[in-house]
Design an enzyme around this catalytic site. Structure first.
Site, PDB file in Angstrom:
ATOM      1  N   SER A 104      -5.684  -5.516  -0.349  1.00 27.88           N
ATOM      2  CA  SER A 104      -4.783  -4.359  -0.302  1.00 27.88           C
ATOM      3  C   SER A 104      -4.617  -3.865   1.132  1.00 27.88           C
ATOM      4  CB  SER A 104      -5.368  -3.227  -1.156  1.00 27.88           C
ATOM      5  OG  SER A 104      -4.723  -2.008  -0.872  1.00 27.88           O
ATOM      6  N   TYR A 128       1.929  -2.371   1.938  1.00 30.73           N
ATOM      7  CA  TYR A 128       2.711  -1.139   1.818  1.00 30.73           C
ATOM      8  C   TYR A 128       3.483  -1.038   3.117  1.00 30.73           C
ATOM      9  CZ  TYR A 128       0.180   0.577  -2.285  1.00 30.73           C
ATOM     10  OH  TYR A 128      -0.326   0.733  -3.541  1.00 30.73           O
ATOM     11  N   THR A 154       4.465  -4.437  -2.269  1.00 29.06           N
ATOM     12  CA  THR A 154       4.428  -3.561  -3.455  1.00 29.06           C
ATOM     13  C   THR A 154       5.603  -2.599  -3.386  1.00 29.06           C
ATOM     14  OG1 THR A 154       2.061  -3.787  -3.674  1.00 29.06           O
ATOM     15  CG2 THR A 154       3.030  -1.829  -4.660  1.00 29.06           C
ATOM     16  N   LYS A 222       5.893  -7.158  -5.872  1.00 29.57           N
ATOM     17  CA  LYS A 222       4.985  -6.670  -6.920  1.00 29.57           C
ATOM     18  C   LYS A 222       5.437  -5.294  -7.405  1.00 29.57           C
ATOM     19  CE  LYS A 222       0.110  -5.430  -7.638  1.00 29.57           C
ATOM     20  NZ  LYS A 222       0.071  -3.959  -7.614  1.00 29.57           N
ATOM     21  N   HIS A 246       1.540  -1.253 -11.890  1.00 28.22           N
ATOM     22  CA  HIS A 246       0.495  -0.713 -11.028  1.00 28.22           C
ATOM     23  C   HIS A 246      -0.708  -0.224 -11.858  1.00 28.22           C
ATOM     24  CE1 HIS A 246       0.469   0.344  -6.600  1.00 28.22           C
ATOM     25  NE2 HIS A 246      -0.692   0.840  -6.965  1.00 28.22           N
TER      26      HIS A 246
HETATM   27  C1  LIG Z   1      -8.278   1.634  -8.168  1.00 25.75           C
HETATM   28  C2  LIG Z   1      -6.994   0.888  -8.026  1.00 25.75           C
HETATM   29  C3  LIG Z   1      -6.399   0.766  -6.781  1.00 25.75           C
HETATM   30  C4  LIG Z   1      -5.212   0.064  -6.630  1.00 25.75           C
HETATM   31  N1  LIG Z   1      -4.695  -0.103  -5.386  1.00 25.75           N
HETATM   32  C5  LIG Z   1      -3.579  -0.840  -5.224  1.00 25.75           C
HETATM   33  C6  LIG Z   1      -3.063  -1.094  -3.936  1.00 25.75           C
HETATM   34  O1  LIG Z   1      -3.627  -0.662  -2.930  1.00 25.75           O
HETATM   35  N2  LIG Z   1      -1.934  -1.828  -3.831  1.00 25.75           N
HETATM   36  C7  LIG Z   1      -1.291  -2.346  -4.931  1.00 25.75           C
HETATM   37  O2  LIG Z   1      -0.261  -3.012  -4.800  1.00 25.75           O
HETATM   38  N3  LIG Z   1      -1.767  -2.137  -6.176  1.00 25.75           N
HETATM   39  C8  LIG Z   1      -2.894  -1.420  -6.343  1.00 25.75           C
HETATM   40  N4  LIG Z   1      -3.399  -1.231  -7.596  1.00 25.75           N
HETATM   41  C9  LIG Z   1      -2.736  -1.865  -8.753  1.00 25.75           C
HETATM   42  C10 LIG Z   1      -3.299  -3.267  -9.006  1.00 25.75           C
HETATM   43  O3  LIG Z   1      -2.859  -4.176  -8.029  1.00 25.75           O
HETATM   44  C11 LIG Z   1      -2.860  -3.811 -10.362  1.00 25.75           C
HETATM   45  O4  LIG Z   1      -1.465  -3.710 -10.466  1.00 25.75           O
HETATM   46  C12 LIG Z   1      -3.533  -3.104 -11.534  1.00 25.75           C
HETATM   47  O5  LIG Z   1      -4.858  -2.757 -11.217  1.00 25.75           O
HETATM   48  C13 LIG Z   1      -3.528  -4.002 -12.758  1.00 25.75           C
HETATM   49  O6  LIG Z   1      -4.075  -3.345 -13.856  1.00 25.75           O
HETATM   50  P1  LIG Z   1      -5.603  -3.506 -14.338  1.00 25.75           P
HETATM   51  O7  LIG Z   1      -6.419  -2.653 -13.430  1.00 25.75           O
HETATM   52  O8  LIG Z   1      -5.545  -3.002 -15.734  1.00 25.75           O
HETATM   53  O9  LIG Z   1      -5.992  -4.968 -14.236  1.00 25.75           O
HETATM   54  C14 LIG Z   1      -4.581  -0.521  -7.771  1.00 25.75           C
HETATM   55  C15 LIG Z   1      -5.183  -0.385  -9.025  1.00 25.75           C
HETATM   56  C16 LIG Z   1      -6.378   0.287  -9.161  1.00 25.75           C
HETATM   57  C17 LIG Z   1      -7.010   0.376 -10.514  1.00 25.75           C
END
Ligand SMILES: Cc1cc2nc3c(=O)[nH]c(=O)nc-3n(C[C@H](O)[C@H](O)[C@H](O)COP(=O)(O)O)c2cc1C
Length: 353
Positions: A104, A128, A154, A222, A246
């Site tokens: 990330s 980002y 994203t 994404k 997300h």
């Molecule tokens: C704690 C947390 C932080 C996240 N941070 C980002 C991020 O920095 N960038 C991003 O594109 N998605 C981020 N996501 C989304 C994840 O890439 C992903 O889409 C999502 O976690 C998928 O769902 P799941 O947690 O049920 O597997 C984050 C998700 C969580 C739970």
């Protein structure tokens, strides 16, 4: 601990309540957060029997890259909240399991530091796009220089989602959490507003072409949830799409990503590769994603729970669980490899048609 939910329970017991809420929570009433998990239960598997599955493999290819299982590590922010080794531990576990970790932008290490933790391992970078285009250009150059294999932009965060769990716990980032991939330091308490002021809300499809012009890497988009946007992504040169809401953390009330996967995959056909994330907790979830048109799925929270429980070793155990469940699921479904899973292997449960 014998399944991902067990890892979540153990992680909850270990983590500070604010950090647990930050990881586990979603936006608004968390309808979409729950829908992501519930959707997998609505799709049923249609196994075929008397197929020779004596030699099963979970290996597949994603953008021409061989991976040992069709499950990648989704980009998630701030791994150091889970374990002091943070992203470096996750990267080592991913490399050992033969899968791809997507780093990330909101990480405590730079792309070069992550690459050094797992030399030669295939890694992706999630971007980002900042309002400071010069900063983004340098960051993206560093990603290619570090040997990353893909850039994942994203697009579902023009503003950070309102996550009420964070407000209730008054969650603040620890003082000693570096954010080297941002143009300025994030406020510790209201980092949601700080992030919103960094991320460029003017971003449009035309900027995808700019991103392609500044990076030699394949570009994935994404955060796509409609056939219309999937087609636009393909037209603007994306090599791949991640169907994602997300993890239910942005717009509450959008569908489970699994439920729009088929629409997106059918719209783009062979033009771009389609991946999906959101709610993946079981090997059979991954198989359902393959059946509905994904070449691989990604897991976010499941990996964070492993990291919180046991650092690199914890992530290794979660990935091994997925690998074993995918292997036995394939055999029971009558498929010798991930590519054998087709839309004929799923149907909507009678009660939800
Ligand atoms: C704690 C947390 C932080 C996240 N941070 C980002 C991020 O920095 N960038 C991003 O594109 N998605 C981020 N996501 C989304 C994840 O890439 C992903 O889409 C999502 O976690 C998928 O769902 P799941 O947690 O049920 O597997 C984050 C998700 C969580 C739970």
């Amino acid at each position: 601990m014998i399944n991902v939910d067990d890892f979540e329970d153990a992680a909850r017991a270990r983590l500070d309540p604010g950090a647990y809420g930050y990881y586990a929570g979603g936006a608004g009433d968390e309808h979409t957060l729950r829908a992501n998990v519930a959707a997998f239960a609505r799709w049923e598997l249609r196994p075929r029997v008397l197929v020779d599955v004596s030699e099963v493999t979970t290996a597949t290819t994603v953008f021409g890259q061989e991976v040992e299982l069709p499950l990648l590590i989704a980009p998630t922010a701030f791994h150091r909240l889970a374990h002091p080794d943070g992203e470096l531990a996750t990267a080592r576990a991913a490399a050992a399991a033969g899968t791809i970790m997507c780093l990330s932008t909101l990480s405590s290490v730079s792309p070069a530091e992550l690459a050094a933790a797992a030399p030669g391992a295939p890694q992706w970078f999630q971007l980002y796009c900042s309002r400071d285009r010069g900063f983004t250009e340098n960051l993206v150059a560093g990603v290619a220089e570090a040997g990353f294999r893909a850039l994942v932009v994203t697009v579902d965060v023009p503003v950070a989602g309102r996550r009420e769990r964070d407000l209730r716990t008054a969650f603040a980032l620890p003082e000693d959490l570096p954010t080297p991939n941002l143009p300025s330091t994030l406020a510790r308490q209201d980092f949601r507003a700080a992030l919103s002021s960094i991320v460029d809300a003017t971003l449009t499809w035309r900027d995808l072409e700019w991103l392609r012009s500044i990076s030699p890497l394949p570009l994935l988009v994404k955060g796509v949830l409609t056939a219309e946007d999937a087609l636009l992504a393909a037209e603007h040169g994306a090599a791949g799409i991640v169907v994602s809401n997300h993890g239910g953390r942005q717009l509450d009330g959008v569908p489970a990503s699994l439920d729009v996967l088929q629409e997106v995959a059918e719209a783009v056909g062979e033009r771009v590769e389609v991946l999906v994330d959101g709610g993946v907790r079981r090997g059979t979830d991954v198989l359902k994603a393959l059946a509905l048109g994904a070449c691989a799925a990604l897991a976010g929270r499941a990996i964070l729970w492993g990291l919180a429980v046991g650092g690199e070793e914890g992530v290794t155990r979660v990935l091994a669980l997925f690998r074993d469940e995918i292997a036995s699921g394939l055999m029971l479904l009558g498929c010798a490899r991930p590519e054998d899973v087709t839309s004929a292997h799923v149907r909507l449960a009678a009660s939800s048609v």
